[in-house]
Design an enzyme around this catalytic site. Structure first.
Site, short mmCIF file in Angstrom:
data_model
loop_
_atom_site.label_atom_id
_atom_site.label_comp_id
_atom_site.label_asym_id
_atom_site.label_seq_id
_atom_site.Cartn_x
_atom_site.Cartn_y
_atom_site.Cartn_z
N ASP A 100 0.84 -1.20 0.00
CA ASP A 100 0.00 0.00 0.00
C ASP A 100 0.88 1.25 0.00
O ASP A 100 0.71 2.15 -0.80
CB ASP A 100 -0.96 0.00 1.21
CG ASP A 100 -0.27 -0.25 2.54
OD1 ASP A 100 0.97 -0.50 2.57
OD2 ASP A 100 -0.96 -0.22 3.58
N ASP A 103 6.93 3.72 3.62
CA ASP A 103 7.15 4.86 4.51
C ASP A 103 8.64 4.85 4.91
O ASP A 103 9.49 5.36 4.20
CB ASP A 103 6.20 4.70 5.70
CG ASP A 103 6.22 5.84 6.68
OD1 ASP A 103 6.69 6.93 6.34
OD2 ASP A 103 5.74 5.66 7.82
N THR A 107 9.41 -2.32 6.41
CA THR A 107 8.53 -3.45 6.11
C THR A 107 8.92 -4.10 4.79
O THR A 107 9.08 -5.32 4.70
CB THR A 107 7.06 -2.99 6.06
OG1 THR A 107 6.74 -2.34 7.29
CG2 THR A 107 6.11 -4.15 5.84
N LEU A 108 9.09 -3.28 3.77
CA LEU A 108 9.44 -3.80 2.45
C LEU A 108 10.79 -4.50 2.47
O LEU A 108 10.97 -5.56 1.88
CB LEU A 108 9.42 -2.67 1.42
CG LEU A 108 9.70 -3.09 -0.02
CD1 LEU A 108 8.73 -4.16 -0.49
CD2 LEU A 108 9.66 -1.88 -0.94
N ASP A 159 -5.38 2.42 6.86
CA ASP A 159 -6.17 2.70 8.06
C ASP A 159 -5.46 3.63 9.04
O ASP A 159 -4.24 3.82 8.98
CB ASP A 159 -6.46 1.40 8.81
CG ASP A 159 -5.21 0.88 9.55
OD1 ASP A 159 -4.16 0.76 8.93
OD2 ASP A 159 -5.31 0.63 10.77
P1 IMP Z 1 7.24 1.21 6.69
O1 IMP Z 1 7.75 -0.09 7.22
O2 IMP Z 1 7.56 2.35 7.62
O3 IMP Z 1 7.67 1.50 5.27
O4 IMP Z 1 5.68 1.16 6.74
C1 IMP Z 1 4.96 0.33 5.95
C2 IMP Z 1 3.57 0.12 6.50
O5 IMP Z 1 3.17 1.11 7.46
C3 IMP Z 1 2.60 0.25 5.36
O6 IMP Z 1 2.45 -0.99 4.70
C4 IMP Z 1 1.34 0.74 6.06
O7 IMP Z 1 0.58 -0.36 6.50
C5 IMP Z 1 1.84 1.53 7.25
N1 IMP Z 1 1.83 2.99 6.96
C6 IMP Z 1 2.88 3.78 6.69
N2 IMP Z 1 2.49 5.05 6.46
C7 IMP Z 1 1.14 5.05 6.59
C8 IMP Z 1 0.14 6.08 6.45
O8 IMP Z 1 0.38 7.25 6.13
N3 IMP Z 1 -1.14 5.67 6.66
C9 IMP Z 1 -1.48 4.40 7.00
N4 IMP Z 1 -0.59 3.42 7.12
C10 IMP Z 1 0.72 3.74 6.92
#
Ligand code: IMP
Length: 174
Positions: A100, A103, A107-108, A159
């Site tokens: 989705d 950020d 996670t990726l 969400d």
């Molecule tokens: P990362 O590991 O920080 O890249 O975050 C990835 C996950 O965080 C995404 O797959 C989302 O589920 C959640 N996430 C990050 N930013 C947002 C946002 O602005 N709104 C909602 N969910 C977010």
């Protein structure tokens, strides 16, 4: 800017649908003649995934994975946990992770590392949204829908504390 339930529209339903079609065409061209395994990262990608699967004109296999790092917060905990894994062997398959939003990238990166040791033919990622300013780790995103600023968004699967996933647009959560 239009707003629903105090959520301001950042990317309209029409813009999302048009971009998903373009991504589908791009991916179809790139993987012509191949079968693609599309991996839905639950829960946030479920609407994007469902639309993208139908915009890709290739034989596909559908797989689902679930990881968590946020809880009820608007910022990542930094710790990624695997909640649901793929049980099918992935050897020799062309994989595409459908995210989705990227950020911090944690996670990726975690998912790419998890899948790369399973001997796939290739791995790529298609993310609906990317927040370049929030990035903490280097990780490739081969296909992206939109680039946004460092703001918290909801809707179209995304969400805030399990709410707003059903909105057909991407909105700013204040
Ligand atoms: P990362 O590991 O920080 O890249 O975050 C990835 C996950 O965080 C995404 O797959 C989302 O589920 C959640 N996430 C990050 N930013 C947002 C946002 O602005 N709104 C909602 N969910 C977010």
């Amino acid at each position: 800017m239009t707003s629903i339930n105090n959520i301001k529209v950042l990317i309209s339903e029409e813009k999302i649908q048009a971009r998903v079609k373009e991504l589908g065409q791009e991916i179809t061209k790139k993987y012509e003649g191949k079968e693609l395994t599309l991996i839905c990262v639950l829960k946030g990608s479920f609407l994007f995934y469902a639309d993208l699967v139908r915009a890709i004109r290739l034989p596909v296999r559908c797989e689902f994975i679930s990881v968590s790092s946020y809880g009820a917060e608007k910022t990542s905990s930094g710790e990624v946990k695997l909640a649901l894994d793929i049980s099918t062997p992935l050897d020799g398959r062309d994989l595409m992770i459908i995210e989705d939003i990227v950020d911090t990238g944690l996670t990726l990166k975690y998912i790419r590392e998890l899948l790369s040791v399973r001997n796939p033919a290739s791995i790529a990622c298609c993310a609906l949204l990317e927040k370049p300013e929030a990035r903490k780790v280097e990780v490739p995103v081969e296909y992206r829908g939109f680039t946004i600023g460092n703001e918290f968004v909801v809707g179209y699967g995304l969400d805030y504390d399990q709410r707003y996933r059903e909105l057909p647009f991407i909105g700013l959560c204040e």
